[in-house]
Write an enzyme that holds these catalytic residues in place. Structure first.
Site, PDB file in Angstrom:
ATOM      1  N   ILE A 158     -59.381 -13.228 -34.638  1.00  0.00           N
ATOM      2  CA  ILE A 158     -58.740 -12.075 -35.962  1.00  0.00           C
ATOM      3  C   ILE A 158     -57.224 -11.825 -35.761  1.00  0.00           C
ATOM      4  O   ILE A 158     -56.641 -11.871 -36.830  1.00  0.00           O
ATOM      5  CB  ILE A 158     -59.123 -12.026 -37.541  1.00  0.00           C
ATOM      6  CG1 ILE A 158     -60.916 -12.508 -37.523  1.00  0.00           C
ATOM      7  CG2 ILE A 158     -58.672 -11.055 -38.494  1.00  0.00           C
ATOM      8  CD1 ILE A 158     -61.338 -11.906 -38.470  1.00  0.00           C
ATOM      9  N   ILE A 169     -65.749  -4.521 -31.798  1.00  0.00           N
ATOM     10  CA  ILE A 169     -67.197  -4.899 -31.256  1.00  0.00           C
ATOM     11  C   ILE A 169     -67.650  -5.165 -31.273  1.00  0.00           C
ATOM     12  O   ILE A 169     -67.921  -4.676 -33.109  1.00  0.00           O
ATOM     13  CB  ILE A 169     -66.986  -4.110 -29.557  1.00  0.00           C
ATOM     14  CG1 ILE A 169     -67.979  -2.761 -30.063  1.00  0.00           C
ATOM     15  CG2 ILE A 169     -65.732  -4.185 -28.437  1.00  0.00           C
ATOM     16  CD1 ILE A 169     -67.682  -2.193 -28.740  1.00  0.00           C
ATOM     17  N   THR A 170     -68.863  -5.947 -31.656  1.00  0.00           N
ATOM     18  CA  THR A 170     -70.879  -6.065 -31.655  1.00  0.00           C
ATOM     19  C   THR A 170     -71.488  -5.435 -30.784  1.00  0.00           C
ATOM     20  O   THR A 170     -71.387  -6.132 -29.405  1.00  0.00           O
ATOM     21  CB  THR A 170     -70.791  -7.234 -32.316  1.00  0.00           C
ATOM     22  OG1 THR A 170     -70.683  -8.456 -31.454  1.00  0.00           O
ATOM     23  CG2 THR A 170     -70.288  -7.633 -33.333  1.00  0.00           C
ATOM     24  N   ILE A 193     -66.295 -15.449 -39.347  1.00  0.00           N
ATOM     25  CA  ILE A 193     -64.881 -16.749 -39.786  1.00  0.00           C
ATOM     26  C   ILE A 193     -65.182 -17.005 -38.543  1.00  0.00           C
ATOM     27  O   ILE A 193     -65.465 -16.396 -37.088  1.00  0.00           O
ATOM     28  CB  ILE A 193     -63.743 -15.347 -39.672  1.00  0.00           C
ATOM     29  CG1 ILE A 193     -63.400 -14.201 -40.857  1.00  0.00           C
ATOM     30  CG2 ILE A 193     -61.891 -16.097 -39.568  1.00  0.00           C
ATOM     31  CD1 ILE A 193     -63.428 -15.282 -42.109  1.00  0.00           C
ATOM     32  N   ARG A 217     -56.580 -12.070 -29.799  1.00  0.00           N
ATOM     33  CA  ARG A 217     -57.357 -12.654 -29.739  1.00  0.00           C
ATOM     34  C   ARG A 217     -57.982 -12.516 -31.583  1.00  0.00           C
ATOM     35  O   ARG A 217     -57.880 -11.815 -31.841  1.00  0.00           O
ATOM     36  CB  ARG A 217     -58.525 -12.099 -29.018  1.00  0.00           C
ATOM     37  CG  ARG A 217     -57.304 -12.433 -27.221  1.00  0.00           C
ATOM     38  CD  ARG A 217     -59.677 -12.587 -26.106  1.00  0.00           C
ATOM     39  NE  ARG A 217     -60.212 -11.409 -26.230  1.00  0.00           N
ATOM     40  CZ  ARG A 217     -61.005 -11.874 -26.131  1.00  0.00           C
ATOM     41  NH1 ARG A 217     -62.211 -12.889 -26.174  1.00  0.00           N
ATOM     42  NH2 ARG A 217     -61.777 -10.605 -26.264  1.00  0.00           N
ATOM     43  N   ASN A 271     -58.210  -3.484 -36.127  1.00  0.00           N
ATOM     44  CA  ASN A 271     -58.092  -5.082 -36.078  1.00  0.00           C
ATOM     45  C   ASN A 271     -59.705  -4.884 -34.416  1.00  0.00           C
ATOM     46  O   ASN A 271     -60.579  -5.354 -35.097  1.00  0.00           O
ATOM     47  CB  ASN A 271     -57.267  -6.054 -35.751  1.00  0.00           C
ATOM     48  CG  ASN A 271     -58.087  -6.888 -35.630  1.00  0.00           C
ATOM     49  OD1 ASN A 271     -59.067  -7.809 -36.283  1.00  0.00           O
ATOM     50  ND2 ASN A 271     -57.856  -7.166 -34.327  1.00  0.00           N
ATOM     51  N   TYR A 326     -72.863  -1.686 -36.271  1.00  0.00           N
ATOM     52  CA  TYR A 326     -71.048  -2.539 -36.840  1.00  0.00           C
ATOM     53  C   TYR A 326     -71.138  -2.237 -38.312  1.00  0.00           C
ATOM     54  O   TYR A 326     -70.230  -2.060 -38.683  1.00  0.00           O
ATOM     55  CB  TYR A 326     -71.683  -3.500 -36.372  1.00  0.00           C
ATOM     56  CG  TYR A 326     -70.724  -4.423 -36.955  1.00  0.00           C
ATOM     57  CD1 TYR A 326     -69.050  -4.760 -35.906  1.00  0.00           C
ATOM     58  CD2 TYR A 326     -70.435  -4.980 -37.650  1.00  0.00           C
ATOM     59  CE1 TYR A 326     -68.679  -5.683 -36.185  1.00  0.00           C
ATOM     60  CE2 TYR A 326     -69.068  -5.894 -38.042  1.00  0.00           C
ATOM     61  CZ  TYR A 326     -68.216  -6.440 -37.289  1.00  0.00           C
ATOM     62  OH  TYR A 326     -67.187  -6.977 -37.727  1.00  0.00           O
ATOM     63  N   ASP A 345     -75.302  -6.614 -31.330  1.00  0.00           N
ATOM     64  CA  ASP A 345     -76.022  -6.286 -32.161  1.00  0.00           C
ATOM     65  C   ASP A 345     -77.531  -6.194 -31.067  1.00  0.00           C
ATOM     66  O   ASP A 345     -78.338  -6.774 -30.235  1.00  0.00           O
ATOM     67  CB  ASP A 345     -76.333  -7.512 -32.107  1.00  0.00           C
ATOM     68  CG  ASP A 345     -74.777  -8.294 -33.691  1.00  0.00           C
ATOM     69  OD1 ASP A 345     -74.062  -7.405 -33.578  1.00  0.00           O
ATOM     70  OD2 ASP A 345     -74.644  -9.296 -34.260  1.00  0.00           O
TER      71      ASP A 345
HETATM   72  N1  CAA Z   1     -82.819 -11.676 -41.463  1.00  0.00           N
HETATM   73  C1  CAA Z   1     -84.614 -11.151 -41.775  1.00  0.00           C
HETATM   74  N2  CAA Z   1     -85.094 -11.167 -40.246  1.00  0.00           N
HETATM   75  C2  CAA Z   1     -84.297 -11.199 -39.054  1.00  0.00           C
HETATM   76  C3  CAA Z   1     -82.741 -11.944 -39.710  1.00  0.00           C
HETATM   77  C4  CAA Z   1     -82.411 -11.986 -40.404  1.00  0.00           C
HETATM   78  N3  CAA Z   1     -80.887 -12.378 -40.522  1.00  0.00           N
HETATM   79  N4  CAA Z   1     -82.223 -12.125 -37.715  1.00  0.00           N
HETATM   80  C5  CAA Z   1     -83.771 -12.592 -36.937  1.00  0.00           C
HETATM   81  N5  CAA Z   1     -84.737 -12.154 -38.052  1.00  0.00           N
HETATM   82  C6  CAA Z   1     -85.790 -11.628 -37.274  1.00  0.00           C
HETATM   83  C7  CAA Z   1     -86.506 -13.546 -36.541  1.00  0.00           C
HETATM   84  O1  CAA Z   1     -87.002 -14.388 -36.975  1.00  0.00           O
HETATM   85  C8  CAA Z   1     -87.145 -12.834 -35.904  1.00  0.00           C
HETATM   86  O2  CAA Z   1     -88.829 -12.022 -36.977  1.00  0.00           O
HETATM   87  P1  CAA Z   1     -89.965 -12.885 -35.663  1.00  0.00           P
HETATM   88  O3  CAA Z   1     -90.388 -11.919 -35.200  1.00  0.00           O
HETATM   89  O4  CAA Z   1     -90.456 -12.833 -36.786  1.00  0.00           O
HETATM   90  O5  CAA Z   1     -89.967 -14.327 -34.832  1.00  0.00           O
HETATM   91  C9  CAA Z   1     -86.823 -11.324 -35.360  1.00  0.00           C
HETATM   92  O6  CAA Z   1     -86.079 -10.657 -36.314  1.00  0.00           O
HETATM   93  C10 CAA Z   1     -85.913 -11.458 -34.498  1.00  0.00           C
HETATM   94  O7  CAA Z   1     -86.459 -10.209 -33.131  1.00  0.00           O
HETATM   95  P2  CAA Z   1     -86.624 -10.234 -31.741  1.00  0.00           P
HETATM   96  O8  CAA Z   1     -86.785  -9.195 -31.262  1.00  0.00           O
HETATM   97  O9  CAA Z   1     -86.395 -12.512 -31.214  1.00  0.00           O
HETATM   98  O10 CAA Z   1     -84.424 -10.067 -32.147  1.00  0.00           O
HETATM   99  P3  CAA Z   1     -83.971 -10.223 -30.845  1.00  0.00           P
HETATM  100  O11 CAA Z   1     -83.753  -8.716 -30.022  1.00  0.00           O
HETATM  101  O12 CAA Z   1     -84.009 -10.971 -29.363  1.00  0.00           O
HETATM  102  O13 CAA Z   1     -82.198 -10.035 -31.339  1.00  0.00           O
HETATM  103  C11 CAA Z   1     -80.559 -11.256 -32.991  1.00  0.00           C
HETATM  104  C12 CAA Z   1     -82.025 -10.717 -31.741  1.00  0.00           C
HETATM  105  C13 CAA Z   1     -79.654 -10.102 -32.001  1.00  0.00           C
HETATM  106  C14 CAA Z   1     -81.125 -10.393 -34.074  1.00  0.00           C
HETATM  107  C15 CAA Z   1     -80.077 -12.526 -32.523  1.00  0.00           C
HETATM  108  O14 CAA Z   1     -80.053 -13.159 -34.003  1.00  0.00           O
HETATM  109  C16 CAA Z   1     -78.544 -12.140 -33.331  1.00  0.00           C
HETATM  110  O15 CAA Z   1     -77.464 -11.927 -32.980  1.00  0.00           O
HETATM  111  N6  CAA Z   1     -78.452 -12.299 -35.252  1.00  0.00           N
HETATM  112  C17 CAA Z   1     -77.118 -11.801 -35.609  1.00  0.00           C
HETATM  113  C18 CAA Z   1     -76.680 -11.003 -36.374  1.00  0.00           C
HETATM  114  C19 CAA Z   1     -75.842 -10.935 -37.044  1.00  0.00           C
HETATM  115  O16 CAA Z   1     -75.441 -11.694 -37.812  1.00  0.00           O
HETATM  116  N7  CAA Z   1     -74.228 -11.067 -36.238  1.00  0.00           N
HETATM  117  C20 CAA Z   1     -73.277 -10.353 -36.894  1.00  0.00           C
HETATM  118  C21 CAA Z   1     -72.210 -10.821 -35.806  1.00  0.00           C
HETATM  119  S1  CAA Z   1     -70.389 -11.942 -36.111  1.00  0.00           S
HETATM  120  C22 CAA Z   1     -69.536 -10.690 -37.000  1.00  0.00           C
HETATM  121  O17 CAA Z   1     -69.615  -8.916 -36.755  1.00  0.00           O
HETATM  122  C23 CAA Z   1     -68.716 -10.584 -37.566  1.00  0.00           C
HETATM  123  C24 CAA Z   1     -68.815 -10.174 -38.975  1.00  0.00           C
HETATM  124  O18 CAA Z   1     -67.614  -9.268 -39.246  1.00  0.00           O
HETATM  125  C25 CAA Z   1     -69.194 -10.929 -40.217  1.00  0.00           C
END
Ligand code: CAA
Length: 240
Positions: free
Chosen positions: A14, A85-86, A180, A12, A82, A147, A88
Site C-alpha cells: 500500500i 507489521i503483523t 487489500i 512496497r 503507513n 495488531y 499473528d
Molecule cells: N475465527 C474463529 N476461529 C478461527 C479463526 C477465525 N477467524 N481463524 C482460525 N480459527 C480457529 C481455527 O479454526 C482453529 O480452530 P480448531 O483448533 O478448533 O481447529 C484455531 O482457530 C486455530 O488454531 P491453531 O492453533 O491452529 O492456530 P495457529 O497457531 O496455527 O494460528 C493463525 C493460525 C495465525 C490464526 C492463522 O489461521 C492466520 O494467520 N489467520 C489469519 C489472521 C488474520 O486474518 N490476519 C490478518 C492479516 S492481514 C492484515 O492484518 C492486514 C489488514 O490490516 C486487514
C-alpha cells in the site's frame, strides 16, 4: 511549490501505491523502508522516488532520518505513517515478543514518525498527517490482539492530533483499509484468505491504488476541513 511528502513503508505494498499517487499529484516524495534493500532500489529505479532506510520503532533513527529527508528535499508538509507489521497468533499462543514487536513498529512508530515533523508543521501553519489504520482496528480480528490494538490506537492518535493541530492548519486523519491484495494479506493461509474474501460483499480484495487515492485526497490542499476523520475502504465488509 511542490509539497514535500514522507511515506513510511513507502516502497512496497500500500505504501508504494501511496508514494506513487502523491508523486503523481505533484509532491516531492521520500519513501522509507525497513530492510528490503533490493525492493527499495528497484522501486527507486522504476519511480524516481528516493528511498531512505530506517526502523520506525526507533525514535533516534526516525529523527535522524527525517532530518536527512528535510536536508535533501525541504521541510515535510505531508506525513503518511503507513509502516506496519503483523505477528499473528491466537492470544493464548501470543508471546510478549510478538506483542512488543507490533506495538513498537505500528503504534510507537506513528509517534516516532509524526513527532519530529510536528513542530515544523506548526511553525509553517500547514500540515497533513495521515495514518494507515485497518479494518481490524475497527472490528478486531482473531489472532490479532496485538495488531488490532495498534490500529485502534491509530484512531485515538488522529482524533487527538486533529484537535491540537486544527488552529495551526494541520489535519490528521486515518484511512482504514480492508483486506487489500498485498504481501501481508497473501501471507495469510490460503484457506483463511478465501474465507475472508467470502465475507467481503464486494467479492474481492481491494487494490493498493484504491487506498492510495483516499490518501492523496486527504493530503491535498482541498481537504483542509476534513480533520480527525476515518475513511473506511473495505468493500462493505464492515461499517462503523
Ligand atoms: N475465527 C474463529 N476461529 C478461527 C479463526 C477465525 N477467524 N481463524 C482460525 N480459527 C480457529 C481455527 O479454526 C482453529 O480452530 P480448531 O483448533 O478448533 O481447529 C484455531 O482457530 C486455530 O488454531 P491453531 O492453533 O491452529 O492456530 P495457529 O497457531 O496455527 O494460528 C493463525 C493460525 C495465525 C490464526 C492463522 O489461521 C492466520 O494467520 N489467520 C489469519 C489472521 C488474520 O486474518 N490476519 C490478518 C492479516 S492481514 C492484515 O492484518 C492486514 C489488514 O490490516 C486487514
Amino acid at each position: 511549490m511542490a509539497r514535500i511528502a514522507l511515506v513510511t513503508g513507502g516502497s512496497r505494498g500500500i505504501g508504494a501505491a501511496i508514494s506513487k499517487a502523491l508523486k503523481a499529484q505533484g509532491c516531492d516524495v521520500a519513501a522509507t523502508y525497513a530492510g528490503n534493500d533490493a525492493a527499495a532500489a528497484q522501486f527507486t529505479e522504476e519511480t524516481g522516488i528516493k528511498t531512505y532506510k530506517w526502523n520506525v520503532a526507533s525514535y533516534e533513527e526516525s529523527k535522524a532520518g527525517i532530518a536527512q529527508v528535510e536536508a535533501d528535499l525541504g521541510p515535510i508538509d505531508i506525513v503518511v505513517a503507513n509502516a506496519g507489521i503483523t505477528r499473528d497468533a491466537p492470544f493464548h499462543k501470543m508471546t510478549p515478543e510478538q506483542w512488543s514487536q507490533v506495538i513498537d513498529t505500528n503504534l510507537t512508530g506513528v509517534f516516532n514518525t509524526v513527532h519530529p515533523v510536528w513542530p515544523g508543521m506548526r511553525e509553517r501553519k500547514f500540515g497533513r498527517v495521515i495514518v494507515i489504520s485497518s479494518i481490524n482496528g475497527q472490528k478486531g480480528q482473531f489472532a490479532q490482539v496485538n495488531y488490532a490494538a495498534t490500529k485502534a490506537g491509530d484512531l485515538g492518535i488522529v482524533k487527538s492530533l486533529a484537535q491540537e493541530g486544527a488552529r495551526a492548519g494541520i489535519t490528521a486523519n486515518a484511512v482504514c483499509p480492508g483486506y487489500i491484495a498485498t504481501e501481508m494479506v497473501m501471507a495469510v493461509p490460503e484457506k483463511v484468505r478465501e474465507s475472508i474474501i467470502g465475507q467481503i460483499p464486494a467479492g474481492r480484495l481491494g487494490e493498493p491504488e484504491e487506498i492510495a487515492r483516499c490518501v492523496a485526497f486527504l493530503a491535498s490542499d482541498d481537504a483542509g476541513f476534513i480533520n480527525g476523520s476515518t475513511i473506511s475502504a473495505n468493500g462493505a465488509q464492515f461499517f462503523v
